[in-house]
Design an enzyme around this catalytic site. Structure first.
Site, PDB file in Angstrom:
ATOM      1  N   ASN A  99       0.804  -1.234   0.000  1.00 24.84           N
ATOM      2  CA  ASN A  99       0.000   0.000   0.000  1.00 24.84           C
ATOM      3  C   ASN A  99       0.834   1.280   0.000  1.00 24.84           C
ATOM      4  O   ASN A  99       0.480   2.263  -0.633  1.00 24.84           O
ATOM      5  CB  ASN A  99      -1.018  -0.017   1.139  1.00 24.84           C
ATOM      6  CG  ASN A  99      -0.387  -0.161   2.499  1.00 24.84           C
ATOM      7  OD1 ASN A  99       0.713  -0.698   2.632  1.00 24.84           O
ATOM      8  ND2 ASN A  99      -1.057   0.321   3.515  1.00 24.84           N
TER       9      ASN A  99
ATOM     10  N   GLU B  41       3.586  -5.165  12.411  1.00 22.75           N
ATOM     11  CA  GLU B  41       2.611  -4.075  12.229  1.00 22.75           C
ATOM     12  C   GLU B  41       1.517  -4.629  11.330  1.00 22.75           C
ATOM     13  O   GLU B  41       1.737  -4.859  10.146  1.00 22.75           O
ATOM     14  CB  GLU B  41       3.295  -2.864  11.598  1.00 22.75           C
ATOM     15  CG  GLU B  41       4.384  -2.306  12.505  1.00 22.75           C
ATOM     16  CD  GLU B  41       5.023  -1.018  12.010  1.00 22.75           C
ATOM     17  OE1 GLU B  41       4.776  -0.620  10.875  1.00 22.75           O
ATOM     18  OE2 GLU B  41       5.784  -0.431  12.795  1.00 22.75           O
TER      19      GLU B  41
ATOM     20  N   CYS C 148      -3.408   1.306   6.495  1.00 21.76           N
ATOM     21  CA  CYS C 148      -3.688   0.521   7.704  1.00 21.76           C
ATOM     22  C   CYS C 148      -4.341   1.377   8.786  1.00 21.76           C
ATOM     23  O   CYS C 148      -5.076   0.879   9.613  1.00 21.76           O
ATOM     24  CB  CYS C 148      -2.408  -0.111   8.226  1.00 21.76           C
ATOM     25  SG  CYS C 148      -1.107   1.105   8.522  1.00 21.76           S
TER      26      CYS C 148
ATOM     27  N   GLU D 267       7.522   0.655  16.624  1.00 18.61           N
ATOM     28  CA  GLU D 267       8.666   1.194  15.894  1.00 18.61           C
ATOM     29  C   GLU D 267       8.532   2.713  15.900  1.00 18.61           C
ATOM     30  O   GLU D 267       7.519   3.264  16.313  1.00 18.61           O
ATOM     31  CB  GLU D 267       8.727   0.601  14.479  1.00 18.61           C
ATOM     32  CG  GLU D 267       9.017  -0.908  14.533  1.00 18.61           C
ATOM     33  CD  GLU D 267       9.395  -1.554  13.194  1.00 18.61           C
ATOM     34  OE1 GLU D 267       9.939  -0.869  12.311  1.00 18.61           O
ATOM     35  OE2 GLU D 267       9.167  -2.766  13.053  1.00 18.61           O
TER      36      GLU D 267
END
Ligand code: NDP
Length: 484
Positions: free
Chosen positions: A154, A253, A287, A465
Protein backbone atom coordinates in the site's frame (compact mmCIF):
# COMPACT_ATOMS: atom_id res chain seq x y z
CA UNK A 1 8.46 -2.97 -19.97
CA UNK A 2 10.40 -3.20 -16.73
CA UNK A 3 12.45 -6.12 -15.50
CA UNK A 4 12.55 -6.49 -11.73
CA UNK A 5 15.58 -8.49 -10.66
CA UNK A 6 16.71 -9.63 -7.25
CA UNK A 7 19.47 -7.52 -5.72
CA UNK A 8 22.01 -9.68 -3.94
CA UNK A 9 25.47 -8.71 -2.73
CA UNK A 10 25.40 -5.49 -4.76
CA UNK A 11 24.42 -7.18 -8.05
CA UNK A 12 21.16 -7.67 -9.93
CA UNK A 13 20.42 -11.33 -10.60
CA UNK A 14 17.51 -13.19 -12.18
CA UNK A 15 16.69 -16.13 -9.94
CA UNK A 16 15.26 -19.59 -10.15
CA UNK A 17 11.89 -18.73 -8.57
CA UNK A 18 8.61 -18.13 -10.35
CA UNK A 19 8.52 -15.39 -13.03
CA UNK A 20 5.39 -13.33 -13.04
CA UNK A 21 3.89 -10.26 -14.62
CA UNK A 22 3.68 -6.85 -13.00
CA UNK A 23 0.45 -4.95 -13.77
CA UNK A 24 -0.48 -1.25 -13.86
CA UNK A 25 -3.57 -1.23 -11.63
CA UNK A 26 -5.19 1.68 -13.49
CA UNK A 27 -5.47 -0.31 -16.73
CA UNK A 28 -4.52 -3.87 -15.84
CA UNK A 29 -1.78 -3.72 -18.51
CA UNK A 30 1.32 -5.82 -18.05
CA UNK A 31 4.21 -3.42 -17.46
CA UNK A 32 7.02 -5.71 -16.43
CA UNK A 33 8.37 -9.09 -15.42
CA UNK A 34 9.32 -9.95 -11.87
CA UNK A 35 12.05 -12.54 -11.41
CA UNK A 36 11.19 -14.44 -8.25
CA UNK A 37 13.93 -15.67 -5.94
CA UNK A 38 14.16 -19.37 -5.21
CA UNK A 39 15.63 -20.93 -2.10
CA UNK A 40 19.16 -20.60 -3.57
CA UNK A 41 18.84 -16.81 -4.08
CA UNK A 42 17.41 -16.39 -0.58
CA UNK A 43 20.37 -18.40 0.77
CA UNK A 44 22.75 -16.20 -1.24
CA UNK A 45 21.09 -12.99 0.00
CA UNK A 46 21.19 -14.06 3.66
CA UNK A 47 24.80 -15.24 3.17
CA UNK A 48 25.78 -11.90 1.64
CA UNK A 49 24.08 -10.05 4.50
CA UNK A 50 25.97 -12.17 7.05
CA UNK A 51 29.30 -11.60 5.27
CA UNK A 52 28.70 -7.85 5.11
CA UNK A 53 28.26 -7.74 8.89
CA UNK A 54 31.72 -9.22 9.25
CA UNK A 55 33.23 -6.97 6.59
CA UNK A 56 33.76 -3.20 6.20
CA UNK A 57 30.14 -2.37 7.12
CA UNK A 58 30.50 -4.04 10.51
CA UNK A 59 33.53 -1.86 11.31
CA UNK A 60 32.00 1.52 10.38
CA UNK A 61 31.55 4.05 13.17
CA UNK A 62 28.16 5.64 13.89
CA UNK A 63 29.17 8.94 12.20
CA UNK A 64 30.24 7.01 9.10
CA UNK A 65 26.90 5.19 8.95
CA UNK A 66 25.08 8.48 9.55
CA UNK A 67 26.94 10.02 6.63
CA UNK A 68 25.86 7.15 4.35
CA UNK A 69 22.22 7.39 5.49
CA UNK A 70 22.17 11.10 4.66
CA UNK A 71 23.61 10.31 1.23
CA UNK A 72 20.83 7.75 0.72
CA UNK A 73 18.17 10.37 1.52
CA UNK A 74 19.82 12.85 -0.87
CA UNK A 75 20.16 10.25 -3.62
CA UNK A 76 16.47 9.22 -3.40
CA UNK A 77 15.51 12.89 -3.58
CA UNK A 78 17.87 13.43 -6.53
CA UNK A 79 16.06 10.60 -8.38
CA UNK A 80 12.65 11.71 -7.08
CA UNK A 81 10.87 11.55 -10.44
CA UNK A 82 12.12 8.01 -11.14
CA UNK A 83 10.93 6.80 -7.73
CA UNK A 84 7.64 8.62 -8.22
CA UNK A 85 6.98 7.05 -11.63
CA UNK A 86 7.96 3.58 -10.34
CA UNK A 87 5.60 3.86 -7.35
CA UNK A 88 2.68 5.17 -9.40
CA UNK A 89 3.07 2.44 -12.04
CA UNK A 90 3.16 -0.28 -9.37
CA UNK A 91 0.28 0.98 -7.24
CA UNK A 92 -1.87 3.14 -9.54
CA UNK A 93 -2.09 5.76 -6.79
CA UNK A 94 -2.38 9.40 -7.95
CA UNK A 95 1.05 10.92 -8.61
CA UNK A 96 -0.10 13.96 -6.61
CA UNK A 97 -0.40 11.72 -3.51
CA UNK A 98 2.88 9.85 -3.98
CA UNK A 99 4.64 13.19 -4.61
CA UNK A 100 3.53 14.47 -1.19
CA UNK A 101 3.67 11.32 0.91
CA UNK A 102 5.30 8.15 -0.42
CA UNK A 103 8.52 9.46 -1.95
CA UNK A 104 9.40 12.35 0.41
CA UNK A 105 8.66 10.21 3.50
CA UNK A 106 10.51 7.30 1.89
CA UNK A 107 13.61 9.51 1.66
CA UNK A 108 13.05 11.30 4.99
CA UNK A 109 13.15 8.01 6.92
CA UNK A 110 16.91 7.82 6.26
CA UNK A 111 17.47 11.29 7.78
CA UNK A 112 15.14 10.64 10.72
CA UNK A 113 17.03 7.53 11.82
CA UNK A 114 20.42 9.14 11.07
CA UNK A 115 19.37 11.74 13.68
CA UNK A 116 17.96 9.16 16.07
CA UNK A 117 21.04 6.92 16.24
CA UNK A 118 23.20 9.88 17.25
CA UNK A 119 21.12 10.63 20.33
CA UNK A 120 20.38 7.07 21.43
CA UNK A 121 22.22 6.10 24.57
CA UNK A 122 22.06 3.10 26.86
CA UNK A 123 22.01 2.27 30.59
CA UNK A 124 24.81 3.18 33.01
CA UNK A 125 24.64 2.30 36.75
CA UNK A 126 27.16 2.57 39.55
CA UNK A 127 26.80 0.00 42.33
CA UNK A 128 28.38 -0.62 45.68
CA UNK A 129 30.15 -3.92 46.42
CA UNK A 130 30.71 -5.57 49.83
CA UNK A 131 34.42 -4.70 49.76
CA UNK A 132 33.58 -1.06 49.18
CA UNK A 133 35.35 -0.86 45.82
CA UNK A 134 32.14 -0.58 43.80
CA UNK A 135 31.43 -1.44 40.22
CA UNK A 136 30.29 0.32 37.10
CA UNK A 137 27.73 -1.20 34.77
CA UNK A 138 27.20 0.19 31.32
CA UNK A 139 25.39 -1.17 28.31
CA UNK A 140 26.53 -1.05 24.72
CA UNK A 141 24.11 -1.34 21.82
CA UNK A 142 25.06 -3.93 19.26
CA UNK A 143 23.22 -4.67 16.01
CA UNK A 144 20.96 -7.72 15.99
CA UNK A 145 22.52 -9.01 12.77
CA UNK A 146 20.70 -10.02 9.60
CA UNK A 147 17.16 -8.61 9.52
CA UNK A 148 14.40 -9.89 7.23
CA UNK A 149 12.15 -7.00 6.13
CA UNK A 150 8.77 -8.09 4.73
CA UNK A 151 6.59 -5.32 3.32
CA UNK A 152 3.08 -4.78 1.90
CA UNK A 153 1.97 -3.00 -1.26
CA UNK A 154 0.00 0.00 0.00
CA UNK A 155 2.89 2.42 0.73
CA UNK A 156 5.80 0.41 -0.66
CA UNK A 157 8.83 2.72 -0.42
CA UNK A 158 7.65 4.53 2.72
CA UNK A 159 6.93 1.37 4.73
CA UNK A 160 10.09 -0.37 3.52
CA UNK A 161 12.49 2.44 4.41
CA UNK A 162 10.65 2.84 7.75
CA UNK A 163 12.33 -0.50 8.57
CA UNK A 164 15.47 -0.45 6.42
CA UNK A 165 16.63 2.99 7.62
CA UNK A 166 16.68 2.20 11.38
CA UNK A 167 18.06 -1.29 10.71
CA UNK A 168 21.03 0.21 8.83
CA UNK A 169 21.41 3.09 11.29
CA UNK A 170 21.91 0.48 14.01
CA UNK A 171 24.52 -1.40 11.96
CA UNK A 172 22.43 -4.38 10.80
CA UNK A 173 22.22 -5.76 7.30
CA UNK A 174 18.87 -6.49 5.60
CA UNK A 175 17.16 -8.80 3.17
CA UNK A 176 13.97 -7.16 1.91
CA UNK A 177 10.99 -9.05 0.47
CA UNK A 178 8.66 -6.46 -1.07
CA UNK A 179 5.11 -7.40 -2.00
CA UNK A 180 4.94 -9.17 -5.35
CA UNK A 181 2.50 -6.42 -6.42
CA UNK A 182 5.04 -3.65 -5.88
CA UNK A 183 8.62 -4.67 -6.68
CA UNK A 184 9.84 -1.44 -8.32
CA UNK A 185 11.00 1.01 -5.65
CA UNK A 186 12.78 -1.65 -3.55
CA UNK A 187 14.66 -2.68 -6.71
CA UNK A 188 15.50 0.91 -7.62
CA UNK A 189 16.79 1.48 -4.11
CA UNK A 190 19.41 -1.23 -4.85
CA UNK A 191 20.89 1.03 -7.55
CA UNK A 192 20.94 3.91 -5.07
CA UNK A 193 22.73 1.77 -2.47
CA UNK A 194 25.54 1.07 -4.96
CA UNK A 195 25.59 4.68 -6.09
CA UNK A 196 26.27 6.10 -2.59
CA UNK A 197 28.79 3.40 -1.65
CA UNK A 198 26.83 1.16 0.73
CA UNK A 199 28.98 -2.01 0.83
CA UNK A 200 27.63 -5.02 -1.12
CA UNK A 201 25.49 -7.36 0.97
CA UNK A 202 24.21 -4.66 3.37
CA UNK A 203 20.93 -4.24 1.44
CA UNK A 204 19.53 -7.18 -0.50
CA UNK A 205 16.15 -7.64 -2.21
CA UNK A 206 14.47 -10.93 -3.01
CA UNK A 207 11.26 -11.00 -5.04
CA UNK A 208 8.38 -13.41 -5.06
CA UNK A 209 5.28 -14.42 -3.21
CA UNK A 210 4.89 -15.23 0.46
CA UNK A 211 3.71 -18.81 0.85
CA UNK A 212 6.13 -21.51 -0.42
CA UNK A 213 8.17 -18.73 -2.02
CA UNK A 214 10.68 -16.00 -1.17
CA UNK A 215 8.70 -14.76 1.88
CA UNK A 216 8.66 -18.13 3.61
CA UNK A 217 12.18 -19.06 2.48
CA UNK A 218 13.35 -15.88 4.18
CA UNK A 219 11.36 -15.98 7.40
CA UNK A 220 12.26 -19.65 7.95
CA UNK A 221 15.93 -19.13 7.16
CA UNK A 222 17.98 -20.18 10.21
CA UNK A 223 20.59 -17.47 9.64
CA UNK A 224 18.09 -14.59 9.90
CA UNK A 225 18.39 -12.92 13.34
CA UNK A 226 15.17 -10.90 13.41
CA UNK A 227 12.06 -10.30 11.33
CA UNK A 228 10.18 -7.06 10.87
CA UNK A 229 6.86 -7.36 9.06
CA UNK A 230 4.02 -5.11 7.98
CA UNK A 231 0.95 -6.74 6.49
CA UNK A 232 -2.16 -8.72 7.31
CA UNK A 233 -2.80 -10.24 10.72
CA UNK A 234 -3.04 -13.82 9.41
CA UNK A 235 0.32 -13.45 7.63
CA UNK A 236 1.73 -12.03 10.87
CA UNK A 237 0.62 -15.17 12.69
CA UNK A 238 2.43 -17.38 10.13
CA UNK A 239 5.57 -15.24 10.42
CA UNK A 240 5.48 -15.37 14.20
CA UNK A 241 5.27 -19.16 14.04
CA UNK A 242 8.25 -19.24 11.63
CA UNK A 243 10.21 -16.95 13.97
CA UNK A 244 9.61 -19.24 16.94
CA UNK A 245 12.06 -21.70 15.45
CA UNK A 246 15.44 -20.33 16.45
CA UNK A 247 13.81 -17.93 18.96
CA UNK A 248 14.04 -14.90 16.68
CA UNK A 249 12.45 -11.57 17.66
CA UNK A 250 9.63 -10.18 15.54
CA UNK A 251 8.13 -6.75 15.08
CA UNK A 252 4.64 -6.99 13.60
CA UNK A 253 2.61 -4.08 12.23
CA UNK A 254 -0.67 -5.70 11.23
CA UNK A 255 -4.20 -4.99 10.13
CA UNK A 256 -6.77 -2.67 11.64
CA UNK A 257 -10.46 -1.83 11.73
CA UNK A 258 -10.06 1.67 13.01
CA UNK A 259 -12.90 3.59 14.60
CA UNK A 260 -13.41 7.33 14.26
CA UNK A 261 -15.52 9.00 16.98
CA UNK A 262 -17.23 12.30 16.26
CA UNK A 263 -18.86 14.19 19.12
CA UNK A 264 -21.60 16.74 18.52
CA UNK A 265 -19.32 19.61 19.60
CA UNK A 266 -16.67 18.83 16.95
CA UNK A 267 -15.60 21.55 14.52
CA UNK A 268 -17.59 20.47 11.49
CA UNK A 269 -15.31 21.62 8.65
CA UNK A 270 -12.07 20.38 10.22
CA UNK A 271 -13.70 17.07 11.09
CA UNK A 272 -15.02 16.52 7.59
CA UNK A 273 -11.63 17.30 6.06
CA UNK A 274 -9.80 14.88 8.38
CA UNK A 275 -12.40 12.12 8.37
CA UNK A 276 -12.81 12.29 4.60
CA UNK A 277 -9.07 11.71 4.15
CA UNK A 278 -9.03 8.95 6.75
CA UNK A 279 -11.74 7.01 4.90
CA UNK A 280 -10.70 7.51 1.29
CA UNK A 281 -6.99 8.46 1.03
CA UNK A 282 -4.96 5.98 -1.04
CA UNK A 283 -8.30 4.42 -2.08
CA UNK A 284 -8.79 3.32 1.54
CA UNK A 285 -5.67 1.18 1.46
CA UNK A 286 -4.08 2.64 4.58
CA UNK A 287 -3.69 0.52 7.70
CA UNK A 288 -4.57 3.60 9.79
CA UNK A 289 -7.68 4.42 7.76
CA UNK A 290 -11.18 4.68 9.21
CA UNK A 291 -13.71 1.99 8.25
CA UNK A 292 -16.01 2.39 11.29
CA UNK A 293 -17.35 5.75 12.26
CA UNK A 294 -19.39 6.49 15.40
CA UNK A 295 -21.21 9.82 15.36
CA UNK A 296 -23.15 11.47 18.19
CA UNK A 297 -26.83 11.34 17.29
CA UNK A 298 -27.43 15.12 17.15
CA UNK A 299 -25.13 15.48 14.14
CA UNK A 300 -25.45 12.00 12.63
CA UNK A 301 -27.44 13.02 9.56
CA UNK A 302 -25.33 16.07 8.85
CA UNK A 303 -22.12 14.00 8.95
CA UNK A 304 -23.46 11.10 6.88
CA UNK A 305 -24.76 13.50 4.21
CA UNK A 306 -21.45 15.39 4.08
CA UNK A 307 -19.41 12.20 3.89
CA UNK A 308 -21.58 10.91 1.04
CA UNK A 309 -20.98 14.19 -0.82
CA UNK A 310 -17.26 13.82 -0.18
CA UNK A 311 -17.31 10.21 -1.46
CA UNK A 312 -18.98 11.33 -4.68
CA UNK A 313 -16.49 14.16 -5.24
CA UNK A 314 -13.47 12.05 -6.27
CA UNK A 315 -12.13 12.09 -9.81
CA UNK A 316 -10.89 8.80 -11.23
CA UNK A 317 -8.57 8.53 -14.21
CA UNK A 318 -4.96 8.41 -15.25
CA UNK A 319 -2.94 8.47 -12.00
CA UNK A 320 -0.32 10.68 -13.68
CA UNK A 321 -2.97 13.33 -14.48
CA UNK A 322 -2.91 16.04 -11.80
CA UNK A 323 -6.73 16.23 -11.91
CA UNK A 324 -7.05 12.61 -10.70
CA UNK A 325 -7.83 12.42 -6.98
CA UNK A 326 -8.48 8.70 -6.53
CA UNK A 327 -6.70 5.71 -8.03
CA UNK A 328 -7.75 2.08 -8.38
CA UNK A 329 -7.12 -0.61 -5.76
CA UNK A 330 -3.96 -2.64 -6.09
CA UNK A 331 -5.05 -5.77 -7.98
CA UNK A 332 -7.91 -7.67 -9.58
CA UNK A 333 -7.88 -10.00 -6.56
CA UNK A 334 -8.16 -7.15 -4.06
CA UNK A 335 -10.91 -5.52 -6.12
CA UNK A 336 -12.88 -8.77 -6.03
CA UNK A 337 -12.46 -8.87 -2.23
CA UNK A 338 -13.65 -5.26 -1.78
CA UNK A 339 -16.62 -5.77 -4.15
CA UNK A 340 -17.62 -8.88 -2.24
CA UNK A 341 -17.98 -6.72 0.89
CA UNK A 342 -19.98 -4.18 -1.14
CA UNK A 343 -22.32 -7.02 -2.10
CA UNK A 344 -22.49 -8.34 1.48
CA UNK A 345 -23.43 -4.87 2.77
CA UNK A 346 -26.25 -4.60 0.24
CA UNK A 347 -27.48 -8.12 1.04
CA UNK A 348 -27.49 -7.30 4.77
CA UNK A 349 -29.75 -4.30 4.09
CA UNK A 350 -27.25 -1.46 4.59
CA UNK A 351 -28.26 2.02 3.54
CA UNK A 352 -25.89 2.82 0.66
CA UNK A 353 -25.46 6.61 0.75
CA UNK A 354 -22.71 6.72 -1.88
CA UNK A 355 -20.96 4.31 -4.20
CA UNK A 356 -21.34 0.62 -3.70
CA UNK A 357 -20.04 -0.49 -7.09
CA UNK A 358 -17.60 0.23 -9.88
CA UNK A 359 -17.17 3.75 -11.32
CA UNK A 360 -18.55 4.23 -14.80
CA UNK A 361 -16.42 7.24 -15.70
CA UNK A 362 -14.20 7.26 -18.78
CA UNK A 363 -10.85 5.70 -18.09
CA UNK A 364 -12.24 3.12 -15.66
CA UNK A 365 -13.28 0.54 -18.26
CA UNK A 366 -10.18 -1.49 -17.52
CA UNK A 367 -8.15 -1.71 -14.34
CA UNK A 368 -9.09 -2.31 -10.73
CA UNK A 369 -11.54 0.47 -9.88
CA UNK A 370 -14.09 0.61 -7.07
CA UNK A 371 -16.32 3.45 -5.91
CA UNK A 372 -15.83 5.20 -2.56
CA UNK A 373 -18.71 3.92 -0.49
CA UNK A 374 -20.66 5.11 2.56
CA UNK A 375 -23.02 2.84 4.49
CA UNK A 376 -25.34 3.14 7.47
CA UNK A 377 -27.82 0.92 9.25
CA UNK A 378 -25.91 -2.27 9.98
CA UNK A 379 -25.66 -3.96 13.37
CA UNK A 380 -22.38 -3.72 15.26
CA UNK A 381 -21.67 -7.45 14.81
CA UNK A 382 -22.01 -7.35 11.01
CA UNK A 383 -18.88 -8.41 9.05
CA UNK A 384 -18.78 -4.95 7.43
CA UNK A 385 -18.10 -3.44 10.89
CA UNK A 386 -15.96 -6.29 12.23
CA UNK A 387 -13.59 -7.19 9.36
CA UNK A 388 -10.83 -5.20 7.68
CA UNK A 389 -11.90 -4.47 4.09
CA UNK A 390 -8.96 -2.23 3.09
CA UNK A 391 -10.99 -0.33 0.53
CA UNK A 392 -12.45 3.21 0.20
CA UNK A 393 -15.48 2.52 2.37
CA UNK A 394 -16.90 3.35 5.77
CA UNK A 395 -19.92 2.46 7.88
CA UNK A 396 -21.46 5.08 10.20
CA UNK A 397 -23.41 4.27 13.38
CA UNK A 398 -24.99 6.77 15.81
CA UNK A 399 -24.27 6.89 19.56
CA UNK A 400 -25.68 8.86 22.48
CA UNK A 401 -23.16 8.90 25.33
CA UNK A 402 -19.39 9.01 25.70
CA UNK A 403 -19.41 5.60 27.43
CA UNK A 404 -21.33 4.09 24.55
CA UNK A 405 -18.87 5.50 21.98
CA UNK A 406 -15.91 4.05 23.90
CA UNK A 407 -17.55 0.65 24.17
CA UNK A 408 -18.39 0.56 20.44
CA UNK A 409 -14.89 1.63 19.41
CA UNK A 410 -13.33 -1.02 21.66
CA UNK A 411 -15.64 -3.74 20.37
CA UNK A 412 -13.06 -5.05 17.87
CA UNK A 413 -10.31 -7.64 17.75
CA UNK A 414 -8.06 -5.02 16.21
CA UNK A 415 -6.42 -2.09 17.99
CA UNK A 416 -4.31 -0.03 15.64
CA UNK A 417 -5.58 3.56 15.58
CA UNK A 418 -8.48 5.86 16.35
CA UNK A 419 -9.35 9.49 15.72
CA UNK A 420 -11.48 11.47 18.16
CA UNK A 421 -13.19 14.68 17.10
CA UNK A 422 -14.36 17.09 19.81
CA UNK A 423 -13.76 20.66 20.99
CA UNK A 424 -14.01 19.52 24.64
CA UNK A 425 -10.41 19.09 25.72
CA UNK A 426 -11.12 17.12 28.89
CA UNK A 427 -13.26 14.68 26.98
CA UNK A 428 -10.59 14.31 24.29
CA UNK A 429 -7.95 13.28 26.86
CA UNK A 430 -10.40 11.07 28.74
CA UNK A 431 -11.54 9.17 25.66
CA UNK A 432 -8.06 8.87 24.10
CA UNK A 433 -6.82 7.07 27.21
CA UNK A 434 -9.61 4.53 27.04
CA UNK A 435 -9.56 3.42 23.41
CA UNK A 436 -7.62 0.16 23.10
CA UNK A 437 -5.25 1.18 20.32
CA UNK A 438 -1.59 1.98 19.73
CA UNK A 439 -2.28 5.41 18.21
CA UNK A 440 -5.05 7.85 19.17
CA UNK A 441 -5.39 11.08 17.20
CA UNK A 442 -7.42 14.01 18.51
CA UNK A 443 -8.84 16.40 15.90
CA UNK A 444 -6.43 15.09 13.28
CA UNK A 445 -5.50 11.94 11.39
CA UNK A 446 -2.18 10.59 10.12
CA UNK A 447 -0.30 13.47 11.72
CA UNK A 448 2.99 11.71 12.34
CA UNK A 449 6.00 12.71 14.42
CA UNK A 450 8.43 9.95 13.49
CA UNK A 451 10.03 9.94 16.96
CA UNK A 452 6.82 8.64 18.53
CA UNK A 453 5.81 5.02 19.16
CA UNK A 454 4.03 3.46 16.19
CA UNK A 455 2.30 0.09 16.38
CA UNK A 456 -0.88 -1.71 17.27
CA UNK A 457 -2.60 -3.39 20.21
CA UNK A 458 -4.67 -6.58 20.19
CA UNK A 459 -4.43 -8.29 16.76
CA UNK A 460 -2.96 -5.19 15.14
CA UNK A 461 0.58 -6.06 16.09
CA UNK A 462 3.39 -6.63 18.50
CA UNK A 463 6.05 -4.12 19.35
CA UNK A 464 6.49 -0.47 18.51
CA UNK A 465 8.67 1.19 15.89
CA UNK A 466 9.63 4.86 15.51
CA UNK A 467 12.29 6.88 17.34
CA UNK A 468 13.89 5.08 20.28
CA UNK A 469 11.45 2.17 19.85
CA UNK A 470 13.04 1.26 16.50
CA UNK A 471 16.45 1.42 18.14
CA UNK A 472 15.20 -1.05 20.75
CA UNK A 473 14.15 -3.55 18.09
CA UNK A 474 17.16 -3.20 15.80
CA UNK A 475 19.80 -3.41 18.56
CA UNK A 476 20.53 -5.61 21.54
CA UNK A 477 21.91 -4.32 24.81
CA UNK A 478 25.12 -5.92 26.04
CA UNK A 479 25.79 -5.07 29.67
CA UNK A 480 29.40 -4.64 30.78
CA UNK A 481 30.06 -4.83 34.54
CA UNK A 482 33.45 -3.43 35.64
CA UNK A 483 34.62 -4.01 39.20
CA UNK A 484 36.42 -0.86 40.29
P1 NDP B 1 0.05 -9.46 3.29
O1 NDP B 1 0.12 -9.91 4.70
O2 NDP B 1 -0.74 -10.24 2.31
O3 NDP B 1 1.52 -9.40 2.65
C1 NDP B 1 2.56 -8.66 3.25
C2 NDP B 1 3.89 -9.25 2.79
O4 NDP B 1 4.07 -10.55 3.38
C3 NDP B 1 3.99 -9.44 1.29
O5 NDP B 1 5.31 -9.14 0.90
C4 NDP B 1 3.65 -10.91 1.16
O6 NDP B 1 4.11 -11.48 -0.04
C5 NDP B 1 4.36 -11.50 2.36
N1 NDP B 1 3.89 -12.80 2.79
C6 NDP B 1 2.66 -13.36 2.64
N2 NDP B 1 2.60 -14.57 3.24
C7 NDP B 1 3.84 -14.80 3.80
C8 NDP B 1 4.40 -15.86 4.55
N3 NDP B 1 3.71 -16.95 4.88
N4 NDP B 1 5.69 -15.75 4.96
C9 NDP B 1 6.41 -14.64 4.66
N5 NDP B 1 5.93 -13.59 3.93
C10 NDP B 1 4.66 -13.66 3.51
O7 NDP B 1 -0.42 -7.95 3.34
P2 NDP B 1 -0.77 -7.00 2.10
O8 NDP B 1 0.43 -6.87 1.22
O9 NDP B 1 -2.06 -7.48 1.52
O10 NDP B 1 -0.99 -5.58 2.82
C11 NDP B 1 -2.21 -5.18 3.36
C12 NDP B 1 -2.24 -5.44 4.85
O11 NDP B 1 -1.18 -4.75 5.48
C13 NDP B 1 -3.50 -4.93 5.51
O12 NDP B 1 -3.97 -5.89 6.42
C14 NDP B 1 -3.03 -3.71 6.29
O13 NDP B 1 -3.82 -3.39 7.38
C15 NDP B 1 -1.65 -4.11 6.65
N6 NDP B 1 -0.83 -2.93 6.96
C16 NDP B 1 -0.50 -2.68 8.27
C17 NDP B 1 0.22 -1.54 8.59
C18 NDP B 1 0.59 -1.25 10.01
O14 NDP B 1 1.47 -0.45 10.22
N7 NDP B 1 -0.02 -1.86 11.00
C19 NDP B 1 0.63 -0.57 7.56
C20 NDP B 1 0.23 -0.95 6.23
C21 NDP B 1 -0.47 -2.10 5.95
P3 NDP B 1 3.21 -11.40 -1.39
O15 NDP B 1 2.14 -10.40 -1.19
O16 NDP B 1 4.19 -10.98 -2.40
O17 NDP B 1 2.65 -12.77 -1.56
Amino acid sequence: MGEFLNFIDGRFVKGCGERFANHFPATGEVIGTIYGAGQSEVDAAVGAARAALKGRWGRLSVPERVDLLRKLADAVNARFDEFLAAEVRDTGKPASLARHIDIPRGAANFNVFADQIQTTGADAFEMSTPDGAGALNYAVRVPRGVIAVICPWNLPLLLMTWKVAPALACGNTVVVKPSEETPATATLLGEVMNQVGIPPGVYNVVHGGGIAAAGEFLTRHPDVDGITFTGETTTGEAIMAAAARGVRPVSLELGGKNAGIIFADADFDKTMEGIGRSCFANTGQVCLGTERLYVQRAIFERITDALAVKARSYRFGDPFDTATTMGPVISAEHRAKVLKYYEKARAAGAGVLAGGGVPESAGCERGYWVEPTVWTGLAQDNAIIAEEIFGPCVHLSPFDTEEEAIALANDSRYGLATSIWTENLSRAHRVARQIEVGIAWVNCWFLRDLRTAFGGSKRSGIGREGGIHSMEFYTQLRNVCVKL
